[in-house]
Design a protein around this motif. Structure first.
Motif, PDB file in Angstrom:
ATOM      1  N   ASP A 362       0.821  -1.215   0.000  1.00 49.29           N
ATOM      2  CA  ASP A 362       0.000   0.000   0.000  1.00 49.29           C
ATOM      3  C   ASP A 362       0.862   1.275   0.000  1.00 49.29           C
ATOM      4  O   ASP A 362       1.846   1.385   0.726  1.00 49.29           O
ATOM      5  CB  ASP A 362      -0.861  -0.036   1.276  1.00 49.29           C
ATOM      6  N   GLN A 363       0.448   2.233  -0.822  1.00 51.26           N
ATOM      7  CA  GLN A 363       1.183   3.493  -0.963  1.00 51.26           C
ATOM      8  C   GLN A 363       1.334   4.224   0.371  1.00 51.26           C
ATOM      9  O   GLN A 363       2.289   4.980   0.572  1.00 51.26           O
ATOM     10  CB  GLN A 363       0.465   4.400  -1.976  1.00 51.26           C
ATOM     11  N   ALA A 366       4.706   4.215   2.235  1.00 48.16           N
ATOM     12  CA  ALA A 366       5.877   4.735   1.522  1.00 48.16           C
ATOM     13  C   ALA A 366       6.957   5.241   2.472  1.00 48.16           C
ATOM     14  O   ALA A 366       8.142   4.940   2.308  1.00 48.16           O
ATOM     15  CB  ALA A 366       5.447   5.840   0.556  1.00 48.16           C
ATOM     16  N   HIS A 389       9.945   0.373  -3.357  1.00 49.77           N
ATOM     17  CA  HIS A 389       8.552   0.238  -2.918  1.00 49.77           C
ATOM     18  C   HIS A 389       7.630   0.436  -4.109  1.00 49.77           C
ATOM     19  O   HIS A 389       7.672   1.478  -4.774  1.00 49.77           O
ATOM     20  CB  HIS A 389       8.243   1.282  -1.840  1.00 49.77           C
ATOM     21  N   GLY A 391       4.164   1.051  -4.680  1.00 48.30           N
ATOM     22  CA  GLY A 391       2.940   1.423  -3.979  1.00 48.30           C
ATOM     23  C   GLY A 391       1.701   1.320  -4.840  1.00 48.30           C
ATOM     24  O   GLY A 391       1.766   1.302  -6.069  1.00 48.30           O
ATOM     25  N   GLY A 464      -0.878   2.935  -9.011  1.00 49.59           N
ATOM     26  CA  GLY A 464      -0.774   4.028  -8.049  1.00 49.59           C
ATOM     27  C   GLY A 464      -2.081   4.746  -7.779  1.00 49.59           C
ATOM     28  O   GLY A 464      -2.171   5.538  -6.838  1.00 49.59           O
TER      29      GLY A 464
END
Length: 599
Positions: A362-363, A366, A389, A391, A464
């Motif tokens: 999941d973003q 981050a 990452h 995301g 995203g």
């Protein structure tokens, strides 16, 4: 074997270079006006600014060179200096036959093979998966498949959350609710001798009847809320976490029971989605690395004492946002979430030696990963830039908010899967599809339709972005949906079976009709879609290609009679249909979607 766009780009680049201009100006793209051209190059306009010349004059010199290229039937200048190119029917026919004969259907492999580890899913022990795990599972699986198909050595790791504060919360909550479990823990923890295998078996059998995954799922939110509200409750959970990580016998056995009952549900849900892992590791697998890692970090001067805890400061001069330090050891002496992530980096370097690690999470995580990655680079546990990452946004309901049950709770993933299966059965019956299938085959087809609906709904979007999941729309056999793609694949399969029954075989492909041209141009674009998906870690490029290919086939099927055509044309079009099916199924497979044989 090169696709048309790449081959033409090389030719146009050479033409620019021959005119004394930078070769990189010869970039070729699919035409914005397919009614006028197949490909275009806008390099003459950019060249005009630096060379201070008329762009049409520059374009004229380039087109004069390209006029001799046998692949092009038309090369002309449009507007201020756009170069439009139309591929000849002969060149398209040659390209179609190349793709048909290629086991990879026109897809190239990477020049340099890399070792890639994809970290995705991230379910927690003692909690059933919910819709929040859907995107990481779907996107991560697609990325793994795309990278592997491109030629990399790829390992997928589920990476369970099984060793942190939540385990201490649950151990305490289970003992509070169940006096028998509390008594069993006290008994096992007080033993001087190790627990025998027979005693383990008896203890597990007793726990099986008293602590289920539903119990854990019910208790965790209550315990988490209580931990936030009550200092003493929170401190006890932290002490229990530290004792678990010290392998206190009873708590360690209870934790293993949590893992056992969770794994049954995880395997069911992942199998339903067509998701698989090469590694089923969790945070607990790196526990033995943590103590020596902490010593190593201390020896390197990276650890800083901070109010009883030990941290690594990762902030850099010039940062545009404040990043917190990495909490390595809590004030209670236990390893934290970031500690196990850092130890996991170290473990992967030692056990797999990856060139690159992709974290499909999941973003909103981050900043956490940026902190962990920086700490890993400072410690020398991974080469700078090797951790990334990937995301993604949230899956929302039609109200635009994160997907929940009608009661407002978090929807369990298994419930969503079953809900989508039910809808798929309804859709098949509404469309009068699958009526001739026996019940087991019908249910199998409905399951494939459900998975296609779930996965394509997600993967058609750039990862995203957040998206709205509308079950009614995404389960339809019309529009930009997974079921639509399956329907087109099944339609081709039906055509091929009928041709086989009539003794008709595919032959050399000869392109002439506009619908044939459009279809071959789409087949040729497969490699570019894969390249974009690979380089940008974005499966939606493959999803978009699959949808456009299915649309192009539908137009071809409507415009070009196949089995009723004269023999040579019939064999050519049948070969084109067969090649389309194979490429469409390959694209779907990269997305983790399987087409049924019949509907």
């Amino acid at each position: 074997m090169s696709d048309l766009k790449r081959g033409l780009s090389e030719a146009v680049a050479a033409a620019f270079a021959a005119a004394g201009l930078p070769a990189e100006l010869g970039r070729v793209t699919p035409s914005d006006r397919p009614d006028l051209a197949d490909f275009q190059c806008n390099g003459a306009l950019a060249a005009a600014k630096t060379a201070r010349r008329d762009p049409r004059e520059i374009a004229a010199g380039v087109t004069a060179t390209l006029a001799a290229d046998p692949r092009l039937s038309v090369v002309e200048i449009a507007g201020l200096g756009f170069i439009n190119m139309r591929v000849s029917d002969t060149a398209l026919s040659e390209r179609a036959n190349e793709i048909a004969a290629d086991p990879r259907l026109g897809a190239a492999v990477v020049e340099t093979t890399r070792r890639i580890l994809v970290d995705y899913a991230g379910p927690n022990v003692a909690k059933p998966m919910h819709v929040g795990h859907l995107r990481s599972s779907i996107i991560g699986e697609a990325i793994k498949r795309i990278y592997r198909f491109r030629g990399d050595i790829v390992v997928g790791d589920a990476h369970f959350g099984d060793w942190g504060y939540q385990m201490g919360l649950l151990i305490g909550a289970v003992m509070d609710e169940n006096p028998f479990v509390k008594a069993l823990m006290d008994q096992l923890n007080s033993r001087a001798a190790p627990i025998t295998s027979e005693e383990e078996k008896t203890a597990f059998a007793a726990l099986q009847d008293r602590v289920s995954l539903d119990d854990l799922d019910r208790l965790y939110p209550e315990a988490a809320a209580k931990g936030k509200a009550e200092i003493e409750y929170r401190e006890r959970a932290r002490r229990l976490t530290a004792e678990l990580q010290s392998k206190t016998p009873g708590y360690h056995l209870l934790w293993r029971h949590f893992a056992r009952v969770t794994k049954v549900a995880l395997e069911r849900d992942f199998h339903s989605l067509g998701v698989d892992f090469d590694l089923w590791k969790g945070e607990s697998d790196v526990d033995d690395l943590i103590a020596p890692m902490v010593k190593d970090l201390d020896d390197k001067g990276l650890l800083v004492d901070d109010q009883g805890a030990r941290i690594i400061r990762v902030a850099r001069q010039g940062d545009k946002r404040d990043l917190p330090p990495l909490l390595v050891v809590s004030s209670e002496g236990s390893a934290m979430y970031g500690t196990t992530d850092l130890a996991t980096v170290l473990d992967r370097e030692k056990s797999f030696d990856p060139d690159h690690v992709l974290y499909v999470v999941d973003q909103r995580q981050a900043d956490h990963f940026e902190v962990v990655f920086r700490a890993a680079y400072l410690a020398g546990y991974a080469p700078e830039g090797s951790l990334e990452h990937i995301g993604f946004g949230t899956m929302n309901g039609i109200d635009g908010k994160p997907f929940k049950t009608r009661e407002g709770g978090v929807l369990k993933l298994n419930d969503l899967i079953e809900m989508t299966r039910t809808k798929a059965r309804e859709r098949l019956r509404e469309a009068d599809l699958g009526a001739e299938l026996d019940p087991d085959a019908f249910d199998d087809t409905a399951h494939k339709v459900a998975v296609a609906a779930l996965k394509f709904a997600d993967l058609q979007n750039f990862r995203g972005t957040s998206y709205v999941f509308d079950l009614d729309r995404f389960s339809s056999f019309e529009g930009k949906t997974g079921p639509y793609l399956l329907y087109q694949a099944v339609r081709v399969k039906s055509l091929l079976r009928k041709a086989q029954g009539e003794g008709v075989k595919p032959g050399p492909i000869t392109v002439a009709d506009p619908a044939e041209r459009d279809l071959v141009l789409l087949l040729d674009a497969f490699d570019q879609a894969l390249t974009d998906a690979y380089e940008k870690r974005a499966p939606h490029f493959v999803a978009e290609h699959a949808f456009k290919l299915a649309q192009a086939f539908s137009r071809f099927y409507a415009a070009c009679p196949i089995l009723s055509a004269e023999p040579t044309l019939r064999s050519s079009r049948l070969a084109l249909a067969d090649t389309t099916l194979r490429q469409l199924e390959q694209a779907l497979d990269l997305l983790g979607i399987t087409a049924p044989a019949r509907m």
